[in-house]
Design a protein around this motif. Structure first.
Motif, PDB file in Angstrom:
ATOM      1  N   SER A   1      27.240   9.602 -72.977  1.00  0.00           N
ATOM      2  CA  SER A   1      26.960   9.016 -71.663  1.00  0.00           C
ATOM      3  C   SER A   1      27.549   7.617 -71.524  1.00  0.00           C
ATOM      4  CB  SER A   1      25.447   8.959 -71.423  1.00  0.00           C
ATOM      5  OG  SER A   1      24.840   7.941 -72.205  1.00  0.00           O
ATOM      6  N   GLY A   2      27.833   6.967 -72.652  1.00  0.00           N
ATOM      7  CA  GLY A   2      28.411   5.632 -72.600  1.00  0.00           C
ATOM      8  C   GLY A   2      29.915   5.605 -72.512  1.00  0.00           C
ATOM      9  N   LEU A   3      30.555   6.800 -72.541  1.00  0.00           N
ATOM     10  CA  LEU A   3      32.017   6.853 -72.426  1.00  0.00           C
ATOM     11  C   LEU A   3      32.451   6.479 -71.008  1.00  0.00           C
ATOM     12  CD1 LEU A   3      32.710  10.167 -74.385  1.00  0.00           C
ATOM     13  CD2 LEU A   3      32.942   7.826 -75.219  1.00  0.00           C
ATOM     14  N   PRO A   4      33.649   5.955 -70.841  1.00  0.00           N
ATOM     15  CA  PRO A   4      34.112   5.563 -69.501  1.00  0.00           C
ATOM     16  C   PRO A   4      34.140   6.759 -68.552  1.00  0.00           C
ATOM     17  CG  PRO A   4      35.539   4.654 -71.206  1.00  0.00           C
ATOM     18  CD  PRO A   4      34.625   5.629 -71.891  1.00  0.00           C
ATOM     19  N   ALA A   5      33.735   6.531 -67.310  1.00  0.00           N
ATOM     20  CA  ALA A   5      33.727   7.585 -66.303  1.00  0.00           C
ATOM     21  C   ALA A   5      35.117   7.777 -65.734  1.00  0.00           C
ATOM     22  CB  ALA A   5      32.738   7.248 -65.192  1.00  0.00           C
ATOM     23  N   ARG A   6      35.372   9.009 -65.296  1.00  0.00           N
ATOM     24  CA  ARG A   6      36.628   9.302 -64.614  1.00  0.00           C
ATOM     25  C   ARG A   6      36.443   9.045 -63.126  1.00  0.00           C
ATOM     26  NH1 ARG A   6      36.040  13.697 -68.245  1.00  0.00           N
ATOM     27  NH2 ARG A   6      35.093  14.980 -66.615  1.00  0.00           N
ATOM     28  N   ARG A   7      37.492   8.617 -62.486  1.00  0.00           N
ATOM     29  CA  ARG A   7      37.432   8.371 -61.050  1.00  0.00           C
ATOM     30  C   ARG A   7      37.521   9.702 -60.311  1.00  0.00           C
ATOM     31  NH1 ARG A   7      38.047   3.911 -58.089  1.00  0.00           N
ATOM     32  NH2 ARG A   7      38.743   2.761 -59.931  1.00  0.00           N
ATOM     33  N   ILE A   8      36.587   9.961 -59.425  1.00  0.00           N
ATOM     34  CA  ILE A   8      36.613  11.200 -58.656  1.00  0.00           C
ATOM     35  C   ILE A   8      36.613  10.870 -57.172  1.00  0.00           C
ATOM     36  CG2 ILE A   8      35.333  12.449 -60.437  1.00  0.00           C
ATOM     37  CD1 ILE A   8      32.917  12.339 -58.546  1.00  0.00           C
ATOM     38  N   VAL A   9      37.014  11.869 -56.402  1.00  0.00           N
ATOM     39  CA  VAL A   9      36.998  11.721 -54.949  1.00  0.00           C
ATOM     40  C   VAL A   9      35.696  12.306 -54.426  1.00  0.00           C
ATOM     41  CG1 VAL A   9      38.121  12.366 -52.804  1.00  0.00           C
ATOM     42  CG2 VAL A   9      39.499  11.867 -54.839  1.00  0.00           C
ATOM     43  N   ILE A  10      34.894  11.472 -53.786  1.00  0.00           N
ATOM     44  CA  ILE A  10      33.637  11.948 -53.224  1.00  0.00           C
ATOM     45  C   ILE A  10      33.951  12.743 -51.970  1.00  0.00           C
ATOM     46  CG2 ILE A  10      31.431  11.265 -52.212  1.00  0.00           C
ATOM     47  CD1 ILE A  10      31.553   8.760 -53.919  1.00  0.00           C
TER      48      ILE A  10
ATOM     49  N   ALA B   1      24.393   4.509 -59.567  1.00  0.00           N
ATOM     50  CA  ALA B   1      24.095   3.348 -60.414  1.00  0.00           C
ATOM     51  C   ALA B   1      25.258   3.086 -61.349  1.00  0.00           C
ATOM     52  CB  ALA B   1      22.823   3.602 -61.218  1.00  0.00           C
ATOM     53  N   ASP B   2      25.313   1.855 -61.846  1.00  0.00           N
ATOM     54  CA  ASP B   2      26.356   1.536 -62.816  1.00  0.00           C
ATOM     55  C   ASP B   2      26.092   2.300 -64.105  1.00  0.00           C
ATOM     56  OD1 ASP B   2      27.583  -0.196 -61.083  1.00  0.00           O
ATOM     57  OD2 ASP B   2      26.452  -1.945 -61.789  1.00  0.00           O
ATOM     58  N   GLY B   3      27.129   2.876 -64.687  1.00  0.00           N
ATOM     59  CA  GLY B   3      26.973   3.585 -65.951  1.00  0.00           C
ATOM     60  C   GLY B   3      26.688   2.632 -67.103  1.00  0.00           C
ATOM     61  N   HIS B   4      26.127   3.177 -68.154  1.00  0.00           N
ATOM     62  CA  HIS B   4      25.816   2.359 -69.328  1.00  0.00           C
ATOM     63  C   HIS B   4      27.089   1.949 -70.060  1.00  0.00           C
ATOM     64  CE1 HIS B   4      21.635   2.671 -69.056  1.00  0.00           C
ATOM     65  NE2 HIS B   4      21.445   3.833 -69.653  1.00  0.00           N
ATOM     66  N   ARG B   5      27.072   0.772 -70.589  1.00  0.00           N
ATOM     67  CA  ARG B   5      27.999   0.479 -71.669  1.00  0.00           C
ATOM     68  C   ARG B   5      27.496   1.214 -72.900  1.00  0.00           C
ATOM     69  NH1 ARG B   5      31.414  -3.859 -70.769  1.00  0.00           N
ATOM     70  NH2 ARG B   5      30.997  -5.054 -68.867  1.00  0.00           N
ATOM     71  N   ILE B   6      28.360   1.379 -73.879  1.00  0.00           N
ATOM     72  CA  ILE B   6      28.030   2.228 -75.012  1.00  0.00           C
ATOM     73  C   ILE B   6      26.791   1.733 -75.746  1.00  0.00           C
ATOM     74  CG2 ILE B   6      29.587   0.995 -76.568  1.00  0.00           C
ATOM     75  CD1 ILE B   6      28.842   4.768 -76.586  1.00  0.00           C
ATOM     76  N   TRP B   7      26.642   0.413 -75.893  1.00  0.00           N
ATOM     77  CA  TRP B   7      25.485  -0.072 -76.654  1.00  0.00           C
ATOM     78  C   TRP B   7      24.199   0.137 -75.895  1.00  0.00           C
ATOM     79  CZ3 TRP B   7      22.356  -3.911 -74.746  1.00  0.00           C
ATOM     80  CH2 TRP B   7      22.871  -4.698 -73.696  1.00  0.00           C
ATOM     81  N   ARG B   8      24.236   0.019 -74.579  1.00  0.00           N
ATOM     82  CA  ARG B   8      23.040   0.299 -73.789  1.00  0.00           C
ATOM     83  C   ARG B   8      22.716   1.781 -73.798  1.00  0.00           C
ATOM     84  NH1 ARG B   8      23.441  -1.648 -67.962  1.00  0.00           N
ATOM     85  NH2 ARG B   8      21.265  -0.943 -68.003  1.00  0.00           N
ATOM     86  N   ALA B   9      23.766   2.587 -73.794  1.00  0.00           N
ATOM     87  CA  ALA B   9      23.542   4.033 -73.847  1.00  0.00           C
ATOM     88  C   ALA B   9      22.865   4.426 -75.155  1.00  0.00           C
ATOM     89  CB  ALA B   9      24.864   4.768 -73.685  1.00  0.00           C
ATOM     90  N   LEU B  10      23.335   3.868 -76.264  1.00  0.00           N
ATOM     91  CA  LEU B  10      22.739   4.186 -77.558  1.00  0.00           C
ATOM     92  C   LEU B  10      21.301   3.685 -77.644  1.00  0.00           C
ATOM     93  CD1 LEU B  10      25.735   3.414 -79.934  1.00  0.00           C
ATOM     94  CD2 LEU B  10      24.900   5.657 -79.205  1.00  0.00           C
ATOM     95  N   ALA B  11      21.019   2.568 -76.989  1.00  0.00           N
ATOM     96  CA  ALA B  11      19.652   2.041 -77.011  1.00  0.00           C
ATOM     97  C   ALA B  11      18.677   3.000 -76.348  1.00  0.00           C
ATOM     98  CB  ALA B  11      19.605   0.687 -76.308  1.00  0.00           C
ATOM     99  N   ALA B  12      19.167   3.850 -75.445  1.00  0.00           N
ATOM    100  CA  ALA B  12      18.295   4.823 -74.784  1.00  0.00           C
ATOM    101  C   ALA B  12      17.809   5.896 -75.743  1.00  0.00           C
ATOM    102  CB  ALA B  12      19.041   5.475 -73.612  1.00  0.00           C
ATOM    103  N   ALA B  13      18.422   5.975 -76.932  1.00  0.00           N
ATOM    104  CA  ALA B  13      18.036   6.993 -77.913  1.00  0.00           C
ATOM    105  C   ALA B  13      17.490   6.372 -79.187  1.00  0.00           C
ATOM    106  CB  ALA B  13      19.244   7.879 -78.246  1.00  0.00           C
ATOM    107  N   ARG B  14      16.966   5.147 -79.089  1.00  0.00           N
ATOM    108  CA  ARG B  14      16.556   4.468 -80.317  1.00  0.00           C
ATOM    109  C   ARG B  14      15.367   5.158 -80.989  1.00  0.00           C
ATOM    110  NH1 ARG B  14      15.789   1.084 -76.051  1.00  0.00           N
ATOM    111  NH2 ARG B  14      13.640   0.608 -75.407  1.00  0.00           N
TER     112      ARG B  14
END
Length: 872
Positions: free
Chosen positions: A848-857, A784-797
């Motif tokens: 969790s809202g920090l940018p993800a690193r690119r990995i090799v699957i 799934a697409d990762g959260h942007r920071i504001w959406r991530a913070l909303a998960a802990a409201r």
């Protein structure tokens, strides 16, 4: 228990008794004089309360004065209202002088009436009234102005012949020198406890203040109107309120007062239980030299002992500790001495603490409400202790064992024909097709002769998602069969039951993996041979993941997951009590069918199936080696949803299997299995109860802030247990993650943060599991697409709101109540500890809202299409 066990118990028992004896060693102090100068005298019994208009009778007052006759020269009273005006007359019969007091408050009409009664009483008892006190700490508590008090003093002085003064602490006398001019002497209260002075320094402190007053008013006689120490109550800064502290202070003060030629009145003759409802509650009831039953509270001439009955408490601690040890040592064959010593020390320590708490509470004057409150706190204390013992037992069994009792050696296979035929089931719903294709390719590369793969896609609406998977199955050959059903009831369990009905008749073993798993080629070859033993019904490998390097968030989740699979599951395997989980699991087909397949009512159908199989008497084997890896939740909200499902499902399983787990219904479950299932879920249940505690704590703290006259901080003996449990769990986590999981301390700390961030989610799941209705199954989204920071913070409201509430409660207590009492400081510490999981949730959400690193699957090797093995 074995002889070696008794050696451990004996050693720890000796240490326990020695500590009880050391803390209660006799202390020699100056002897009590034959007569004290005077006592503060309030003749109320345990069932009397002036605030309710319940006063002693003249006969009861006479009994009290008779008890004090020959033990004191004088008594001090505080009012002449009602029967209290009889005290001078009754005291004269027993050769006791009286310093008569009149009560002054903010009601002027009442004050005038009291003064009239005071003048009349003094003049009527001139033979033994030696001093008169107008008002008691009236300025300290702002009951009247200094001008008004001076008028009252002048009025009484002009009407009586006895010397007249008022009673105030030393600093009030220094603050109002004009007051001194209107008194015949200074009556000062010296109560070092209220100033937070340690008992060891208290007598010298009084002498210092007396000299200060003498220097300020050298021509004015000074007496000590109140001097004393409470025998119970809360620690105020450095001042501890215990029976031994009271006895030591008074015996030292009386000896010093004799040398200094002080005139003093010890506060007080008798305990006043009614003061538990006054501003002094928690300590105001316990200033008496005699208790409410008119018995001396401490020896006057013998050495002082902290707890005179300590040997009884030590014996009770030994008994309770031995019971705990006996239970903890059951079935502990492989535990090293270090582990047994750890459990024994903990058992006796907790037992001693519990016995002391019960003793301390029993020594208090308890109202009906206090008894109910104490009972509730006691139940909570027992719950904390049970969780603590469960955590300790797992710690000892994980860290200090000589060898694992269940051999994990793979049975030798001489011929492929000995290997069971395996049907691999891959349930899927709305899964990314490219991910599923990689999973199927990894299955195609299995080095195993007899297997099939059934892919069951249930309820996926979009053909663009499931048709590429169907086409790829066709390319992989006849081993692979694809089913798409819409609609299909029962969620994942329904899909697995559908697959079971379409399984090849030759299949002896059912294996299940999630749609995102890339399996090792030797998975089946390494694990399937264990089914040669007919008693084995389940073979389980751990869940593992390959995307932990994608982000800081996922690396923290990865560290947290590993604790369960390399600590909890390993210890549970020793008693055939693992939690089956629905990927990398293998089940004997005949047993699966005998127990009627997967439970479609349960959203954790895997764990529920494992328990039903145990109830039939079969065994499960856990092999702590990774044979496949999948992906973790991509977002914090999905991480929380996954844990909600696990916790909610566990509680629903507990509810459904309550009779079997508690032995109320006949099954083949062993007590070891029952223990592990109940003890394993107990921390989650504790999280649910902790949510209730948190709301009570916030309500109680609000009462402390807005109605401090009605609510004190809970006693430290109750507050310290949650702190102990929190610290204990953190230490256990850090130690076991280092020794058993093999990760660095920083990773262990990251795992702790990830786990704590789920506390509120688990607590809600537990409450809904116990009291709510059925919940629908929800899958963990993959890729799934990762959260942007504001959406991530909303998960802990919600957690953020609770965190702020706790911090505001702590700030409010600091501002409105202060930190004079040790109990209050500890309570604020409890509030901060209780806020930590909520604060950590906010931190985890932000991470969790920090940018993800690119990995090799990781890609499996190209699939080699081979024909299905034929059977002879």
């Amino acid at each position: 228990m074995k002889p070696s066990h008794w050696l451990v118990v004996g050693a720890v028992s000796l240490i326990t008794v020695s500590l009880w004896a050391w803390f209660n060693r006799p202390l020699e102090e100056p002897l009590w004089p034959d007569r004290v100068m005077g006592f503060a005298f309030a003749p109320y019994r345990a069932d009397q309360d002036p605030q309710k208009g319940i006063h002693p009778t003249a006969a009861q007052i006479d009994e009290d004065l008779a008890l004090l006759s020959g033990k004191t020269y004088a008594v001090r009273t505080y009012t002449v209202e009602g029967v209290m005006a009889e005290i001078p007359r009754l005291a004269h019969k027993h050769d006791i002088n009286v310093m008569v007091g009149g009560w002054i408050d903010s009601d002027e009409a009442r004050n005038n009436a009291e003064i009239e009664r005071l003048i009349k009483t003094v003049n009527a008892n001139a033979q033994n009234v030696v001093r008169v006190i107008v008002g008691n700490e009236s300025l300290l508590h702002d009951r009247v102005s200094v001008e008004k008090l001076i008028k009252y003093l002048d009025r009484v002085r002009s009407a009586v012949n006895a010397p007249v003064s008022t009673a105030e602490p030393w600093h009030i006398w220094l603050k109002y020198p004009e007051l001194v001019k209107h008194t015949d002497f200074i009556a000062v209260h010296m109560l070092p406890y209220w100033e937070g002075i340690a008992q060891e320094k208290a007598v010298d402190y009084i002498v210092f203040r007396m000299n200060e007053l003498r220097d300020a008013y050298p021509k004015k006689p000074i007496i000590i109107g109140e001097v004393g120490w409470p025998s119970d109550g809360r620690t105020r800064i450095d001042a501890k309120a215990t029976q031994a502290e009271q006895a030591t202070f008074l015996r030292r003060f009386l000896a010093r007062a004799n040398r200094e030629k002080y005139v003093y009145y010890v506060i007080e003759a008798f305990d006043q239980p009614w003061k538990s409802n006054s501003l002094e509650r928690g300590v105001g009831s316990y200033w008496g030299v005699y208790n409410a039953d008119r018995q001396a509270k401490f020896p006057f001439h013998a050495p002082i002992v902290n707890i005179p009955q300590w040997y009884v408490l030590a014996g009770a601690s030994m008994f309770v500790g031995l019971l705990a040890i006996t239970l903890l040592f059951l079935d502990s064959h492989g535990m090293r001495k270090r582990g047994r010593f750890f459990l024994a020390i903990l058992s006796y320590g907790i037992a001693s603490l519990a016995v002391y708490v019960v003793y301390d509470y029993s020594q208090q004057y308890l109202t009906g409400g206090a008894m109910i409150f104490g009972l509730l706190l006691g139940i909570g204390m027992i719950g904390v202790i049970v969780v603590l013992f469960a955590e300790a037992h797992e710690w000892a069994e994980a860290a200090w064992v000589q060898a694992r009792r269940r051999a994990l050696t793979r049975p030798d296979i001489t011929d492929d024909s000995q290997l069971p035929w395996v049907s691999i089931h891959v349930p899927a719903y709305n899964e990314p097709p490219d991910m599923m294709i990689r999973t199927l390719d990894s299955l195609a590369n299995l080095k195993y002769p007899h297997f099939e793969v059934l892919v069951i896609d249930n309820n996926t609406k979009d053909p663009a998602i499931w048709e590429p998977v169907r086409e790829h199955c066709a390319k992989l050959g006849e081993r692979f069969r694809f089913f798409h059903e819409n609609p299909l009831a029962g969620f994942k369990a329904g899909a697995l039951n559908y697959a079971l009905r379409h399984t090849d008749p030759k299949a002896e073993v059912i294996a299940v993996i999630d749609s995102d798993y890339l399996v090792d080629p030797d998975w089946l070859y390494e694990l399937a041979p264990h089914f040669q033993k007919p008693e084995i019904a389940i073979v389980q490998a751990p869940q593992d993941y390959y995307d932990q390097g994608e982000s800081t968030f996922k690396s923290m989740c990865y560290a947290e997951y590993r604790g369960f699979f390399f600590i909890g599951m390993v210890t549970r395997n020793e008693r055939n009590a693992i939690i089956q989980h629905g990927t990398m699991t293998m089940v004997r087909r005949s047993v699966l069918q005998d127990v009627n397949g997967w439970a479609e009512w349960c959203i954790t159908e895997d764990a529920e199936l494992g328990l039903r199989i145990f109830e039939k008497g079969f065994q499960a084997l856990y092999v702590p080696r990774s044979f496949g890896r999948g992906v973790m939740p991509d977002t914090f909200i999905d991480y929380k949803k996954q844990r909600f499902r696990w916790a909610y499902g566990a509680i629903r399983i507990m509810r459904a299997h309550m009779k079997e787990l508690f032995g109320w219904s006949p099954t083949c479950l062993t007590w070891g299995q029952r223990y592990h299932f109940l003890a394993g879920w107990m921390p989650w249940v504790a999280d649910g109860l902790n949510l209730l505690f948190n709301f009570i704590a916030l309500g109680w703290s609000a009462a402390m802030v807005f109605a401090p006259e009605f609510a004190d901080a809970p006693s430290v003996v109750f507050s310290v247990l949650p702190l102990m449990l929190f610290a204990f769990k953190i230490l256990k986590h850090l130690h076991l993650y280092y020794t058993n999981v093999g990760i660095r301390p920083i990773q262990s700390l990251a795992a702790a943060v990830a786990g704590l961030s789920l506390t509120h989610t688990i607590s809600i799941a537990v409450m809904q599991g116990f009291f709510g209705g059925e919940k629908p199954f929800f899958r963990t989204p993959k890729q799934a697409d990762g959260h942007r920071i504001w959406r991530a913070l909303a998960a802990a409201r919600t957690e953020t709101i609770l965190m702020i509430a706790f911090w505001l409660a702590a700030w409010g207590i600091r501002e409105r109540v202060g930190f004079d009492f040790f109990d209050t400081r500890v309570w604020v510490g409890v509030l901060f500890v209780q806020s930590m999981p909520y604060a950590i949730t906010l931190i985890m959400a932000a991470i969790s809202g920090l940018p993800a690193r690119r990995i090799v699957i990781p890609e499996p090797a190209p699939a080699v299409v081979t024909p299905q093995a034929t059977q002879p």
